[in-house]
Design an enzyme around this catalytic site. Structure first.
Site, short mmCIF file in Angstrom:
data_model
loop_
_atom_site.label_atom_id
_atom_site.label_comp_id
_atom_site.label_asym_id
_atom_site.label_seq_id
_atom_site.Cartn_x
_atom_site.Cartn_y
_atom_site.Cartn_z
N HIS A 47 10.66 -3.78 13.73
CA HIS A 47 10.06 -4.79 12.84
C HIS A 47 11.01 -5.95 12.59
O HIS A 47 10.79 -6.74 11.66
CB HIS A 47 9.65 -4.15 11.50
CG HIS A 47 8.50 -3.19 11.64
ND1 HIS A 47 8.27 -2.20 10.72
CD2 HIS A 47 7.56 -3.06 12.58
CE1 HIS A 47 7.20 -1.49 11.07
NE2 HIS A 47 6.76 -1.99 12.22
N CYS A 57 12.72 -20.35 14.04
CA CYS A 57 12.15 -21.65 13.70
C CYS A 57 10.63 -21.64 13.92
O CYS A 57 10.16 -21.24 14.99
CB CYS A 57 12.79 -22.75 14.57
SG CYS A 57 12.05 -24.36 14.29
C1 BV8 Z 1 -0.08 -5.23 14.45
C2 BV8 Z 1 8.66 -5.89 8.31
C3 BV8 Z 1 -1.60 -6.20 15.98
C4 BV8 Z 1 8.44 -6.89 7.22
C5 BV8 Z 1 6.79 -4.35 8.22
C6 BV8 Z 1 -5.72 -5.27 9.54
C7 BV8 Z 1 -5.29 -6.50 10.05
C8 BV8 Z 1 -4.18 -6.61 10.87
C9 BV8 Z 1 -3.44 -5.47 11.17
C10 BV8 Z 1 -3.87 -4.27 10.62
C11 BV8 Z 1 -4.99 -4.14 9.83
N1 BV8 Z 1 -5.12 -2.83 9.49
C12 BV8 Z 1 -4.12 -2.12 10.02
C13 BV8 Z 1 -3.37 -2.97 10.72
C14 BV8 Z 1 -2.22 -2.65 11.43
C15 BV8 Z 1 -1.04 -2.98 10.50
C16 BV8 Z 1 -0.81 -1.79 9.60
O1 BV8 Z 1 -0.33 -0.79 10.08
N2 BV8 Z 1 -1.19 -1.91 8.32
C17 BV8 Z 1 -1.02 -0.77 7.42
C18 BV8 Z 1 -0.67 -1.28 6.02
C19 BV8 Z 1 -2.31 0.04 7.43
N3 BV8 Z 1 0.07 -3.19 11.39
C20 BV8 Z 1 0.42 -4.43 11.72
O2 BV8 Z 1 -0.07 -5.43 11.25
C21 BV8 Z 1 1.48 -4.49 12.79
N4 BV8 Z 1 1.05 -5.42 13.80
O3 BV8 Z 1 -0.83 -4.29 14.30
O4 BV8 Z 1 -0.34 -6.25 15.30
C22 BV8 Z 1 -1.58 -7.36 16.87
C23 BV8 Z 1 -1.53 -7.15 18.25
C24 BV8 Z 1 -1.57 -8.23 19.08
C25 BV8 Z 1 -1.60 -9.53 18.55
C26 BV8 Z 1 -1.61 -9.73 17.17
C27 BV8 Z 1 -1.60 -8.64 16.31
C28 BV8 Z 1 2.78 -5.02 12.20
C29 BV8 Z 1 3.30 -4.02 11.19
C30 BV8 Z 1 4.70 -4.44 10.76
C31 BV8 Z 1 4.68 -4.88 9.32
N5 BV8 Z 1 6.05 -5.17 8.90
N6 BV8 Z 1 8.06 -4.62 7.92
C32 BV8 Z 1 9.26 -6.56 5.99
O5 BV8 Z 1 9.86 -5.48 5.92
O6 BV8 Z 1 9.31 -7.44 5.11
S1 BV8 Z 1 6.15 -2.86 7.80
C33 BV8 Z 1 6.97 -2.25 6.42
O7 BV8 Z 1 6.32 -1.00 6.17
C34 BV8 Z 1 8.42 -1.89 6.61
O8 BV8 Z 1 8.92 -2.10 7.91
C35 BV8 Z 1 8.42 -0.38 6.29
O9 BV8 Z 1 9.45 0.27 6.90
C36 BV8 Z 1 7.11 -0.06 6.87
C37 BV8 Z 1 6.51 1.27 6.78
O10 BV8 Z 1 6.68 1.75 5.52
P1 BV8 Z 1 7.67 2.99 5.37
O11 BV8 Z 1 8.95 2.67 6.08
O12 BV8 Z 1 6.97 4.23 5.79
O13 BV8 Z 1 7.96 2.95 3.85
P2 BV8 Z 1 7.04 3.54 2.69
O14 BV8 Z 1 7.53 3.00 1.41
O15 BV8 Z 1 5.60 3.41 3.08
O16 BV8 Z 1 7.33 5.13 2.74
C38 BV8 Z 1 8.60 5.60 2.39
C39 BV8 Z 1 8.59 7.08 2.70
O17 BV8 Z 1 9.89 7.60 2.45
C40 BV8 Z 1 7.63 7.88 1.83
O18 BV8 Z 1 6.91 8.79 2.64
C41 BV8 Z 1 8.55 8.64 0.87
O19 BV8 Z 1 8.03 9.93 0.55
C42 BV8 Z 1 9.80 8.78 1.68
N7 BV8 Z 1 11.04 8.86 0.91
C43 BV8 Z 1 11.29 8.34 -0.32
N8 BV8 Z 1 12.57 8.64 -0.67
C44 BV8 Z 1 13.12 9.31 0.38
C45 BV8 Z 1 12.15 9.45 1.39
N9 BV8 Z 1 12.37 10.08 2.55
C46 BV8 Z 1 13.61 10.60 2.72
N10 BV8 Z 1 14.61 10.50 1.82
C47 BV8 Z 1 14.39 9.87 0.65
N11 BV8 Z 1 15.38 9.79 -0.27
ZN ZN Z 2 13.43 -25.61 15.64
#
Ligand code: BV8
Ligand code: ZN
Length: 256
Positions: A129, A137
């Site tokens: 990501h 840019c």
């Molecule tokens: C794509 C960077 C297609 C930015 C991030 C509708 C429209 C468009 C797309 C979609 C849609 N519906 C679904 C999608 C797909 C979408 C998606 O998946 N949405 C989700 C919300 C359903 N995906 C996308 O849009 C991706 N692109 O599909 O493109 C495409 C193809 C061709 C042409 C054009 C388009 C892009 C997804 C990337 C988004 N960017 N990050 C930023 O960080 O600012 S994602 C963001 O969420 C972070 O990277 C983060 O890492 C990631 C996932 O979350 P987690 O890491 O799992 O974190 P979370 O808080 O959820 O969970 C933490 C876990 O840790 C928990 O389970 C907890 O229990 C556990 N935990 C807590 N403490 C601990 C622990 N574990 C261990 N030890 C501990 N101490």
């Molecule tokens: Zn430029």
């Protein structure tokens, strides 16, 4: 937390026999470094959810608000350090050419941990990501490292491209944006060939990242999950360690 020592042993046995491993990490691995996860109670900022700010539409609508959020996250990350889970994974990566790390995190902590123990192999550290500490840019597409504080008090004080004057954005993948085909392609290639996928600290909600584990499973590999909570991947895991990354990763990986 109840990480049964027998489960840890079962995970260690799987890894001891594995020739190739992919590790998939999410925000949870950085929680014990002090960085809030996305979907935990600290995941909100000014009542915005990440999914509302981490989009090209939000940036087009209000680049100052989005840059304020990213700058705060950067400053927070720069105050934090890799934890024992990052460190053990970094040591394992330096000892085992057959291990690939795909991280959803943009905090750069895996790279910092790896740099502390040796030369980073860019082909085996896949920041799928992107990273908080590079910018792109919006006009000419140039990418460059960037970690200076950002003054979001006015449109003019936001960072602009030295080459063309265009507005710079964080070089991260926003929701609705495609991942870099070379990077995510490399991750899926590693997942397909992996004997084991170790999933640490992800809610397995975001795609395509979460599918890396299912691809390993579908191609005959095994899955080890480390998470205090169950996730949509739990039903297909061979071993689920219900504990934190710092409690489980060193125990799972030590001396392998
Ligand atoms: C794509 C960077 C297609 C930015 C991030 C509708 C429209 C468009 C797309 C979609 C849609 N519906 C679904 C999608 C797909 C979408 C998606 O998946 N949405 C989700 C919300 C359903 N995906 C996308 O849009 C991706 N692109 O599909 O493109 C495409 C193809 C061709 C042409 C054009 C388009 C892009 C997804 C990337 C988004 N960017 N990050 C930023 O960080 O600012 S994602 C963001 O969420 C972070 O990277 C983060 O890492 C990631 C996932 O979350 P987690 O890491 O799992 O974190 P979370 O808080 O959820 O969970 C933490 C876990 O840790 C928990 O389970 C907890 O229990 C556990 N935990 C807590 N403490 C601990 C622990 N574990 C261990 N030890 C501990 N101490
Ligand atoms: Zn430029």
């Amino acid at each position: 937390m109840n990480t049964d020592p027998l489960d840890i042993e079962r995970g260690r046995d799987l890894l001891a026999d594995a020739r190739s491993v992919i590790i998939l990490t999410g925000a949870g691995i950085s929680a014990e470094s002090g960085i809030p996860t996305f979907r935990g109670e600290e995941g909100l900022w000014r009542n915005f959810r990440a999914e509302e700010l981490a989009t090209p539409e939000a940036f087009a609508r209000d680049p100052r608000l989005v840059w304020e959020w990213y700058d705060l996250r950067r400053q927070k990350v720069l105050e934090c350090a890799p934890n024992a889970a990052h460190d053990r994974i970094a040591e394992w990566l330096t000892r085992n050419e057959g291990v690939v790390l795909a991280t959803q995190n943009v905090d750069g902590l895996h790279e910092r941990a790896w740099l502390d123990v040796g030369q980073v192999d860019g082909g085996r550290l896949l920041e799928i990501h992107g990273t908080l500490f590079r910018v792109r840019c919006t006009a000419c597409g140039r990418e460059s490292p960037h970690r200076e504080p950002v003054d979001s008090s006015s449109p003019d004080t936001l960072p602009h491209c030295e080459a063309c004057g265009g507005l710079l954005r964080p070089a991260v993948v926003w929701f609705g944006e495609a991942l870099d085909p070379a990077i995510i392609g490399g991750a899926f290639e590693a997942a397909e060939g992996a004997d084991v996928c170790v999933v640490v600290g992800t809610s397995a909600v975001v795609q395509p990242a979460a599918s890396l584990a299912t691809v390993t499973r579908e191609t005959g590999g095994r899955i080890i999950e480390i998470n205090p909570e169950s996730t949509p991947l739990t039903p297909i895991c061979d071993v689920s360690l219900r504990g934190t990354a710092v409690a489980c990763v060193p125990a799972l990986l030590s001396d392998i």
